[in-house]
Design an enzyme around this catalytic site. Structure first.
Site, PDB file in Angstrom:
ATOM      1  N   ALA A  74      -8.202  12.695  -9.287  1.00 49.30           N
ATOM      2  CA  ALA A  74      -9.592  13.025  -8.585  1.00 49.30           C
ATOM      3  C   ALA A  74     -10.196  11.657  -8.248  1.00 49.30           C
ATOM      4  O   ALA A  74     -10.994  11.476  -7.313  1.00 49.30           O
ATOM      5  CB  ALA A  74     -10.281  13.936  -9.262  1.00 49.30           C
ATOM      6  N   ARG A 105     -15.191  16.760  -1.223  1.00 47.29           N
ATOM      7  CA  ARG A 105     -16.317  15.797  -1.569  1.00 47.29           C
ATOM      8  C   ARG A 105     -16.961  15.630  -0.152  1.00 47.29           C
ATOM      9  O   ARG A 105     -16.385  15.534   0.908  1.00 47.29           O
ATOM     10  CB  ARG A 105     -15.748  14.453  -1.856  1.00 47.29           C
ATOM     11  N   HIS A 203     -10.105   5.364 -10.513  1.00 43.72           N
ATOM     12  CA  HIS A 203     -10.881   4.462  -9.902  1.00 43.72           C
ATOM     13  C   HIS A 203     -10.266   3.049  -9.975  1.00 43.72           C
ATOM     14  O   HIS A 203     -10.043   2.225  -9.070  1.00 43.72           O
ATOM     15  CB  HIS A 203     -12.101   4.294 -10.290  1.00 43.72           C
TER      16      HIS A 203
END
Lengths: 558, 457
Positions: A74, A105, A203
């Protein structure tokens, strides 16, 4: 604390200091099994802005605890890579992972007819039992081929999901082969959901992949000429934030080379090494990129916050200060004055109704800090905050970064060994210039964290659990609670308005000056919505009403 | 919007584009919420649980509670025993449910975690308090779809809880399928009007459609209780609505406890509702009451009166197989032409049923199981339609092709109504017909010139 809420501040008066929240903290932990309580206690801290306490962060969530956190995939595909609109993104795995990241999103993208945008598309290899047993590489190869034949994209990215990691498909080998065969850029991300402890690992993996496979691979058709050119890092254009930021920057004469990665084009990221400054919005999701670009290309970075009008102004001034150009500074001041003046009426109007109200905010890895500034604009108090997937430096500041211990979950995330590019490394500032800037208060390559900006006795909670959230609401009875969709309706059921600060409740933008106005108005409408006035039926609160609800006309005496 | 979808259809064997399904665990999570005091538990990475809760919340606009085993790289190597054992302990201590419904994920399935063993261990170690339960369903994400997950979780309820004691209960089991709380409520109402003592499982009414009171109930009042689930083995009969969602549990209950099972289409539209009412009538052995006949009559009244707006219009329909099957039949009964029909869920059974329904009425219709919205869009480009019916994801196609669009099925993320207006039964059919008619009429108004704008329609 609940009593003090009735004595909410009026504009301009001194703030009542926050009470010592220790009793509620004890009550909050009492319910847990002893081992869990010990672990959770380290994530919960009473703030002292002058002597910021250590917060345990970026460690495993205890199984069974109802957490806000998602997974590595995610963070990688959903957050960082997803917004790159002309990149075909194939999720290699069973259907769910790709399905859930499809349009969920709110990283908006403008649809320029000259650009092939894949934003409304969802691509997956939709792995089934056979491929799980016999391997999915063949299907992935075929899927890449089919995508290429259908769309002829500039580049294709592939994302690994949990089972792919376990069955051992080599997505990178498949990508390399496809790249050679098709003559376009194809690259993979090993972002299996189980990696790390939250989205945060994703990330980092995304940053690595973008840096290796995209940054610096494109030279501009016409050379950049504006010296005041920057990349905006960690800005995902939720609700159109990046557009508002770019509007203001453009007014000031500052050019955005690339936004990472809201509304981004593949080629913009490709030529982002031509920027002269990186400004970092979401520190948690993109600090790796800022550091790697500085090492390889010599581009310095500063932390900014474009959320909140005053903080937007402050950030613009920081950028002007960095470029050290009188003309630019003058333009920036003129823009700030104009924008603030346009905002003045709505800000004052909303402040009248919202001043002194209490907010709680738990989300993301940088947002709570950013959102504090918006609340400050309208004199609301953020009395407790925390993050879903932050690390200690996001709470306590870069000064603690080097002392964060690397545990088994973090060690598995690759740290790229980056060196200065032999040809393209070009320091944008001399050491002397940097020294002068720092002397004048501009801190390069550092972030002070959220806690120094929070009040004494404010509670900071990392990876808040559902149970802790309920306790916080009971204790503070806040006027507004900022969180995400999974908490949204729990909080609303408790009679407290919940602002989703991942999706903005499908509104926004909230960045910049126009965004600030949107936010003030939205908070005002939420706090002052009529629906909650009806929570108690008249017969519950005023039983006597029953006797005289109808007014009988006087009988005429004849 | 979707500008780069080509009209020309090339066969694809590997790339799924714009799916019309999602994976198993979300269905299992939804089914488990239909048990009173139940906390669904996702045995896998955190993202699965987070995504499912997010998606269900966006559909119902209600709190959706579930926990996760929070797998890390370590657990994916060494197995999830430690995680699940700890989770069970944490959950009973902190959230105190009556029952935990564990479902697996692709990750724990590939690892091969033996869930019954882990549960047995937790029970023997005393982690599961007296009178409380942990049960499970295997829901590998790489097989079937969210429908399969729903079906497997309902079957697990039978497997773990249904008992045949020989007691005479006079009760009828109804397995409502993957429908909304408003539908479950309506199914109960119909059974009650028909005089049938029905036990619905799962039952998410009063769980995912709760009132706003200022007080939050972690475990809302609705849901079938474990005690009630136990009695399903003594029921007279089971009506399993929607073969994809409900047959597995119904058939298994027959096998396990000798409760005969009728497998019916979801009672959406007039004909499927007629069959459902007929089945209830057979069980109740009494006449259909006036109230139900009135409901039916009101539906026929609108079908008849507004017939000219629907007759002959071409429709594209997509969604879950049980929903789509009944919707296609309803559209045919409205003299509409469902020319393109897609479900993402795999299964020949869907295609067989489509053939039965369309044969003789619209034999040239395109239909496919295990298909996606990219294909549906291409079909529409090749043979345009007048109306699109499906879940929220149809919105992109509706915009690209400028089609009136009726939202129907799971998920509906962008409109209000499905939370409290049923789509099942005669009343539900009336709601659907109302949506269809209004979409068509809105379109006629939008496309009318000043001269042709009708005041009365």
């Amino acid at each position: 604390m609940s009593d003090s809420k009735d004595n909410t501040q009026t504009a301009g008066s001194a703030l009542i200091p926050l009470p010592d929240p220790s009793p509620v903290l004890k009550e909050m932990l009492d319910i847990y099994p002893p081992k869990v309580a010990r672990k959770r206690a380290k994530h919960i801290r009473v703030n002292d802005p002058h002597d910021v306490p250590e917060v345990e962060a970026n460690v495993r969530t205890i199984p069974g605890i109802i957490t806000q956190r998602g997974c590595c995939y995610a963070g990688c595909k959903g957050v960082v890579i997803g917004p790159i609109k002309d990149l075909v993104q194939i999720v290699h795995g069973p259907i769910g992972c790709s399905y859930y990241a499809w349009g969920t999103r709110r990283n908006l993208a403008n649809q320029d007819p000259s650009v092939e945008s894949y934003m409304p598309y969802c691509f997956s290899t939709d792995l089934t039992e056979d491929e799980i047993i016999f391997g999915g590489e063949k299907k992935l190869r075929a899927a890449i081929q089919e995508a290429y034949e259908l769309f002829h994209p500039k580049a294709i990215a592939v994302f690994s999901t949990c089972p792919v990691g376990l069955i051992g498909d080599d997505v990178h080998a498949v990508a390399r082969q496809a790249k050679a065969d098709l003559g376009i850029n194809v690259f993979g991300f090993s972002c299996e959901g189980y990696k790390g402890v939250s989205q945060s690992a994703g990330h980092h993996i995304a940053n690595n992949g973008v840096f290796k496979n995209m940054v610096g691979i494109k030279e501009p058709e016409t050379p950049f000429t504006n010296p005041f050119r920057i990349n905006v890092l960690g800005e995902y254009n939720i609700g159109g934030d990046a557009w508002e930021i770019e509007r203001v920057l453009t007014r000031c004469g500052i050019e955005v080379v690339a936004t990472f990665s809201g509304n981004a084009l593949y080629d913009q990221i490709g030529q982002s090494h031509h920027a002269n400054l990186n400004v970092v919005m979401c520190h948690r999701s993109i600090n790796y990129m800022a550091e790697m670009m500085e090492t390889k290309f010599g581009i310095p970075w500063i932390k900014v916050n474009f959320i909140g009008a005053d903080s937007m102004s402050k950030s613009l001034r920081k950028i002007a200060q960095y470029f050290d150009d009188a003309g630019l500074s003058e333009r920036v001041e003129a823009v700030i004055a104009e924008e603030l003046s346009a905002l003045k009426a709505v800000r004052e109007d909303v402040t009248r109704r919202c001043s002194g109200k209490l907010a709680l905010c738990y989300a993301g890895g940088s947002r709570s800090h950013h959102w504090r500034e918006l609340f400050k604009d309208i004199e609301m108090r953020l009395v407790s905050a925390g993050y879903e997937f932050a690390h200690r430096d996001d709470y306590e500041g870069s000064r603690v970064a080097s002392s964060i211990k690397v545990d088994a979950d973090s060690r598995n995330i690759e740290e790229l060994a980056v060196e200065a590019d032999p040809e393209r490394y070009r320091p944008r500032k001399t050491q002397e210039q940097v020294a002068v800037l720092e002397e004048n208060g501009l801190k390069l390559a550092t972030y002070d964290g959220m806690m120094p900006d929070m009040e004494a006795n404010a509670i900071v909670i990392d990876d808040i659990s559902h149970h802790e959230m309920e306790k916080m609401i009971e204790f503070y009875k806040p006027d507004i609670f900022c969180s995400g969709i999974k908490d949204k309706f729990v909080i609303e059921k408790m009679g407290v308005p919940c602002k989703q600060i991942h999706s903005y409740d499908y509104g926004g933008p909230y960045a910049g000056y126009k965004g600030a106005a949107n936010f003030y108005r939205d908070i005002d409408t939420m706090i002052n919505s009529s629906a909650r006035r009806f929570l108690k039926a008249p017969w519950e609160s005023q039983p006597e009403l029953q006797a005289n609800f109808a007014v009988r006309p006087e009988k005429k005496k004849g | 919007m979707l500008d780069i979808t080509p009209k020309e259809i090339k066969p694809r064997t590997a790339l799924r584009i714009n799916p019309a399904k999602t994976c198993q665990p979300i269905g299992a999570m939804y089914a488990a919420l239909g048990i009173h005091g139940c906390l669904p538990h996702s045995h896998g990475s955190q993202g699965c649980c987070s995504y499912h809760r997010m998606h269900l919340t966006r559909h119902f606009k209600e709190p959706v509670m579930a926990s996760t085993s929070s797998f890390t790289e370590g657990s994916s190597v060494f197995g999830g025993l430690a995680n699940l054992s700890q989770a069970i302990n944490t959950i009973f201590t902190v959230y105190n449910p009556e029952v935990i419904a564990v479902h697996t994920t692709c990750l724990s399935e590939v690892i091969g975690d033996d869930i019954p063993n882990i549960i047995a261990k937790a029970v023997s170690e005393g982690t599961v308090p007296e009178g409380k339960f942990v049960f499970h369903a295997n829901t590998p994400s790489f097989a079937g779809s969210h429908m399969t997950g729903f079906s497997s979780m309902v079957r697990a309820m039978v497997h773990y809880f249904s008992e045949k004691t020989g007691a005479e209960s006079g009760q009828v089991n109804i397995i409502p399928g993957f429908v909304n709380p408003a539908d479950m409520r309506e199914i109960k109402r119909i059974a009650s009007e028909m005089g049938v003592p029905a036990l619905l499982f799962p039952d998410t009414s009063d769980v995912l459609d709760t009132p706003l009171t200022g007080k939050y109930d972690f475990y809302p009042p609705g849901g079938v209780t474990i005690k009630q689930l136990r009695t399903t083995g003594d029921s007279l009969r089971t009506l399993a609505l929607g073969p994809f969602a409900s047959e597995a549990a119904g058939a298994y209950l027959d096998e396990k406890c000798d409760v005969p099972c009728d497998i019916l289409d979801l009672p959406i539209g007039i004909a499927a509702t007629d069959r459902f009412v007929h089945a209830l009538k057979n069980v109740a052995a009494q006449d259909v009451p006036a109230s139900i006949n009135y409901d039916r009559g009101r539906l026929i009244d609108v079908m008849n009166d507004m017939h000219r707006y629907t007759h002959g219009l071409k429709v594209a329909v997509f969604g879950d197989p049980d929903h789509v099957t009944s919707m296609v039949e309803f559209l045919l009964d409205l003299n509409m032409k469902p020319v393109h029909v897609v479900t993402g869920t795999p299964g020949n059974r869907f295609e067989r049923r489509m053939t039965e329904i369309l044969e003789g009425r619209l034999p040239d219709s395109n239909f496919s199981a295990n298909a996606d919205l990219f294909l549906l869009h291409q079909w529409i480009k090749n043979e345009p339609v007048d109306l699109l019916i499906g879940n929220t994801y149809g919105k992109y196609i509706a915009r690209a092709e400028d089609l009136p669009f009726v939202r129907f099925g799971f998920p509906t993320l962008d409109r209000i109504g499905h939370q409290f207006k049923p789509h099942v039964g005669y009343t539900g059919a009336l709601h659907l017909l109302e949506s269809i008619l209004n979409a068509i009429m809105d379109r006629q108004d939008r496309d009318a010139t000043d001269e042709t704008l009708e005041l009365v329609m």
